[in-house]
Write a protein that holds these residues in place. Structure first.
Motif, short mmCIF file in Angstrom:
data_model
loop_
_atom_site.label_atom_id
_atom_site.label_comp_id
_atom_site.label_asym_id
_atom_site.label_seq_id
_atom_site.Cartn_x
_atom_site.Cartn_y
_atom_site.Cartn_z
N LEU A 127 0.84 -1.19 0.00
CA LEU A 127 0.00 0.00 0.00
C LEU A 127 0.89 1.25 0.00
O LEU A 127 1.99 1.24 0.53
CB LEU A 127 -0.91 0.00 1.23
N PRO A 128 0.43 2.33 -0.61
CA PRO A 128 1.27 3.52 -0.72
C PRO A 128 1.54 4.17 0.64
O PRO A 128 0.73 4.09 1.56
CB PRO A 128 0.45 4.46 -1.61
N GLU A 129 2.71 4.77 0.74
CA GLU A 129 3.05 5.56 1.91
C GLU A 129 2.21 6.84 1.90
O GLU A 129 2.08 7.50 0.87
CB GLU A 129 4.53 5.92 1.88
N VAL A 130 1.62 7.18 3.04
CA VAL A 130 0.80 8.39 3.14
C VAL A 130 1.62 9.49 3.79
O VAL A 130 2.14 9.32 4.90
CB VAL A 130 -0.49 8.14 3.96
N ALA B 138 -2.61 4.24 -6.57
CA ALA B 138 -1.15 4.34 -6.69
C ALA B 138 -0.50 3.00 -6.41
O ALA B 138 -0.87 2.29 -5.48
CB ALA B 138 -0.61 5.40 -5.72
N GLY B 139 0.51 2.67 -7.23
CA GLY B 139 1.33 1.51 -6.98
C GLY B 139 0.64 0.18 -7.16
O GLY B 139 0.96 -0.80 -6.48
N ARG B 140 -0.30 0.09 -8.10
CA ARG B 140 -1.02 -1.17 -8.30
C ARG B 140 -0.18 -2.22 -9.04
O ARG B 140 -0.51 -3.39 -9.01
CB ARG B 140 -2.33 -0.90 -9.04
N ASP B 141 0.86 -1.76 -9.71
CA ASP B 141 1.76 -2.70 -10.39
C ASP B 141 3.10 -2.69 -9.66
O ASP B 141 3.95 -1.83 -9.88
CB ASP B 141 1.94 -2.28 -11.86
N ALA B 142 3.27 -3.67 -8.78
CA ALA B 142 4.49 -3.70 -7.97
C ALA B 142 5.73 -3.94 -8.82
O ALA B 142 6.82 -3.46 -8.50
CB ALA B 142 4.37 -4.79 -6.90
N ALA B 143 5.58 -4.69 -9.91
CA ALA B 143 6.73 -4.95 -10.78
C ALA B 143 7.21 -3.65 -11.43
O ALA B 143 8.41 -3.42 -11.55
CB ALA B 143 6.36 -5.98 -11.84
N PHE B 144 6.28 -2.80 -11.84
CA PHE B 144 6.65 -1.52 -12.44
C PHE B 144 7.36 -0.65 -11.40
O PHE B 144 8.38 -0.01 -11.70
CB PHE B 144 5.40 -0.82 -12.96
N SER C 100 11.09 2.85 -7.29
CA SER C 100 10.24 3.86 -6.68
C SER C 100 9.31 3.22 -5.65
O SER C 100 9.22 1.99 -5.54
CB SER C 100 9.42 4.56 -7.77
N ARG C 101 8.62 4.06 -4.91
CA ARG C 101 7.63 3.61 -3.96
C ARG C 101 6.38 4.47 -4.10
O ARG C 101 6.47 5.69 -4.26
CB ARG C 101 8.14 3.70 -2.52
N ALA C 102 5.23 3.84 -4.06
CA ALA C 102 3.98 4.57 -4.22
C ALA C 102 3.72 5.46 -3.01
O ALA C 102 4.03 5.09 -1.87
CB ALA C 102 2.82 3.59 -4.40
N GLN C 103 3.14 6.64 -3.29
CA GLN C 103 2.87 7.59 -2.22
C GLN C 103 1.50 8.22 -2.40
O GLN C 103 1.00 8.39 -3.52
CB GLN C 103 3.92 8.70 -2.19
N MET C 104 0.90 8.57 -1.26
CA MET C 104 -0.32 9.36 -1.22
C MET C 104 -0.02 10.62 -0.41
O MET C 104 0.36 10.53 0.75
CB MET C 104 -1.47 8.57 -0.56
N TRP C 105 -0.15 11.78 -1.05
CA TRP C 105 0.08 13.06 -0.38
C TRP C 105 -1.26 13.70 -0.05
O TRP C 105 -2.17 13.73 -0.89
CB TRP C 105 0.89 14.00 -1.27
#
Length: 734
Positions: free
Chosen positions: A370-373, A577-583, A589-594
């Motif tokens: 899950l994305p970092e908030v 955000a970040g639904r494709d972990a391979a990508f 990179s790491r998915a983020q929610m701002w």
């Protein structure tokens, strides 16, 4: 022999006519049959509810009224019944289960049976004569026969095409499917965004269809714009002939074709929005309600039903399993799915949990996260900051690497208000107590309530000042602002960043939404700005950052459901955000929610940082329990629309005064009438009264007893200036 037919016709609940009207016919007609009957000076479509021999022993129909309009209908023995014009006997009658669903809906939501029944039928079907319907069915049968022969010839000439292989279920998905198979339900599938809930739906539907050759499944989505995406997956898995859609975005002919396919048992899977809960499905064995928390499942015009709640009732009545799915369930569903604890026997739903994210393509060993908030304290930013420097830098870095970013601003248009700084003039709507929104793209001021629009004036209409300016910010203005901010930033190929926008304005034309979504999926958009339309259900594989620009407004709303809706919106947005972990892994990179907020220490945002829906739900439910609010109490709104606010409120207050003697009134609280938040729309003043009780039965008894009183008050002096009244049971917005 003359038969009396008790027929449901489209009469609104606030009319003086009853639920069923009686007509005569020269032969027996089966209940559920469609007929055309005279109603006043018109001829309308109706549904036969009961048929009795004229003069035979038995009680008269429910809806016969001796005080009905002259020549319309009546069940009183002394009245002459008008004959039914014709019976649409080419179509098989609607089932008893469907009629029970309509009758329950009308009773629970305080509407007339005919109003619900006829609204549930396709508009084009209601206009057809018996001959026209017979011709259509004959053409369908001929076309189906030709297609069957063609398919048979193709199959014999070539090997049958192999069915698409389904991905191997994860352990969590397999466990959920086992529970679905072993238990009667209903079920709440609580899975995080990207956990693979859709695959569970697909397999559950496949299991239901395999178990019975005539079985049918109903899959519901909250909004039209989510239907094509889900439909494509179902068609890929089950074949185009097995799946039909049903929603208001279809043409009348398309809706009729889909409805008939379902009614005749030809379509085994029906995908649709809230209206699909009333579809005629004689073989219904499974109902799936995706994103069950979404307010769109509550109808806001006419019969104000909740499709999610009716799905639960329909499943129980017809022996069909019901699966409610969401990453952020409604607090009612969460409460009803609570496990047993101590003396609490638990809820009546079965909770299925899938907390882990898949996030990668089938066969990949990369685990999804899950994305970092990240919370941005806007009180530390310079005044009038739209995007913080840190957020701008993060967006620029990701776009330069070829990643995509989403910016959520739940307000369309360029600016919510156009104002004059000299005299204080604002772009108020002359017909509503609201401001017209400034749309720069066509230089218009448009009211989003009544639709009134006009060109932007060259100068202030009040004082002539040429310097009138937009106040606030909508998606259109944010899109323009982003273009200016990121003009120097370049994509990996050296070209300029591409900014896109998805909202109700940019997708107004047919096919526009599909084009916008296709551009995002193809990587042709680097930064996407949108309203809540971009937050639900979309599987954007290259999105690694999502930002909520101005979410604070819902924290202090007068509506007690506002925090629940905000938390769901933010968590659903983060899930893009970040639904494709391979990508993500390939990008390093790491998915983020701002989230940009002036209240970063608010408990809602603290729960969001941990993606902890259970903690948020526990706190909200504790507050609601202490305040005696749903799901620990039951509510209804009685609304009055009138020419003046005084007339609307006096009508409601008079009802409360006289209603103190009604059945169930001792257990019901009627609060004083107040104006709606937007109290005038299209020159009609609107007021509402909240009715509340700890007992659902007492509230229902009170509302049922109150309908005749409301009708009587409308005919009396208290109804002077009244346009309409309505009852909204289990309202979603107060």
């Amino acid at each position: 022999m003359i038969w009396r037919l008790d027929i449901a016709v489209p009469t609104p609940a606030h009319s003086a006519l009853g639920d069923l009207l009686s007509y005569s016919h020269h032969e027996e007609v089966l209940p559920g049959s469609l007929v055309r009957v005279p109603l006043g000076r018109r001829e309308v479509c109706g549904v036969v509810w009961a048929a009795t021999e004229e003069g035979a022993a038995g009680e008269p129909g429910d809806g016969g009224h001796s005080d009905a309009a002259p020549g319309v209908a009546g069940a009183a023995a002394e009245m002459t019944l008008r004959p039914a014009a014709c019976v649409l006997d080419a179509l098989p009658p609607l089932s008893a289960a469907w009629m029970d669903l309509v009758a329950f809906s009308a009773r629970y939501y305080q509407r007339a049976i005919g109003e619900v029944a006829l609204a549930a039928l396709p508009p084009q079907l209601r206009e057809l004569s018996a001959e026209q319907l017979a011709r259509r069915l004959k053409r369908r049968a001929t076309a189906a026969s030709k297609k069957a022969k063609s398919d048979s010839a193709e199959t014999s000439a070539t090997n049958a095409p192999a069915e698409p292989s389904a991905p191997e279920p994860t352990p969590e998905q397999a466990a959920a499917l086992d529970r679905l198979a072993d238990d009667a339900g209903p079920f709440l599938l609580f899975g995080s965004t990207g956990s693979g809930k859709t695959e569970v739906y697909l397999r559950a539907v496949a299991n239901a269809l395999d178990a019975e050759p005539t079985a049918q499944a109903l899959v519901m989505v909250p909004e039209i714009n989510l239907t094509p995406q889900l439909e494509a997956r179902f068609r890929e898995r089950f074949g185009a002939d097995a799946v039909v859609s049903l929603h208001s975005g279809m043409t009348p002919a398309q809706r009729l074709a889909s409805w008939m396919s379902a009614h005749l048992g030809q379509a085994r899977i029906l995908l649709g929005t809230r209206m699909a809960v009333f579809a005629s499905l004689p073989g219904l064995r499974l109902i799936v309600v995706d994103e069950e928390h979404d307010p769109s499942y509550k109808q806001q015009e006419g019969a104000r039903y909740s499709a999610r709640d009716l799905a639960i009732w329909r499943g129980r009545r017809e022996g069909a399993k019901v699966v409610l799915g969401s990453a952020t369930p409604s607090l009612e569903s969460w409460h009803h799915s609570r496990p047993p604890q101590g003396e609490d026997p638990g809820g009546r739903y079965r909770r299925l949990e899938m907390p882990s994210r898949i996030g990668a393509d089938a066969g990949s060993d990369v685990k999804g996260e899950l994305p970092e908030v990240r919370l941005v304290d806007m009180t530390l930013q310079p005044p009038r900051t739209v995007l913080s420097a840190a957020l701008m830098a993060a967006i620029g870095e990701r776009a330069a690497r070829g990643e995509q970013c989403l910016l959520l601003l739940n307000r369309r248009g360029y600016a919510p208000v156009l104002a004059c700084g000299d005299c204080g003039w604002k772009s108020e709507c002359p017909h509503c107590s609201a401001y017209r929104v400034f749309h720069k793209i066509d230089r218009s001021l448009r009211c989003h309530h009544c639709g009134f629009a006009e060109r932007v004036p060259r100068a202030c209409p009040a004082c002539g000042n040429l310097d009138i300016a937009p106040v606030g910010r909508g998606t259109e203005r944010l899109e323009e602002h982003l273009g200016e901010l990121f003009e120097p930033v370049r994509r990996p190929d050296g070209s300029a960043l591409r900014i896109g926008r998805i909202d109700a304005d940019s997708t107004r034309h047919e096919g526009a939404l599909e084009q916008h979504l296709a551009a995002v999926h193809a990587g042709e958009v680097d930064v996407l700005v949108g309203t809540q339309m971009i937050a639900k259900g979309h599987d954007f594989r290259r999105v690694t950052l999502v930002a909520a620009v101005q979410p604070d407004g819902a924290l202090f709303s007068s509506d007690f459901r506002a925090p629940e809706r905000l938390f769901a919106l933010l968590m659903q947005s983060a899930g893009r955000a970040g639904r494709d972990a391979a990508f993500l892994a390939a990008q390093g990179s790491r998915a983020q929610m701002w989230v940009q907020t002036h209240h970063p220490r608010h408990p809602l945002f603290q729960a969001l940082r941990q993606h902890d829906y259970p903690a948020f739900a526990e706190q909200e439910l504790a507050e609601r329990r202490a305040a005696g609010m749903p799901p620990f109490a039951f509510q209804a709104l009685i609304r009055a629309d009138a020419r003046t606010q005084e007339a609307a409120q006096s009508f409601l207050n008079e009802f409360a005064s006289q209603g103190a003697l009604l059945e169930g009134a001792a257990q019901v609280s009627c609060y004083p009438a107040v104006p709606l938040a937007v109290q005038r729309v299209a020159n009609v003043e609107r007021a509402q009264m909240l009715v509340e009780s700890a007992s659902r039965g007492a509230l229902q008894a009170f509302l049922a007893a109150g309908r005749p009183l409301l009708q009587a008050l409308r005919q009396g002096p208290q109804g002077k200036g009244l346009v309409r009244w309505l009852v909204d049971v289990d309202p979603q917005a107060i």
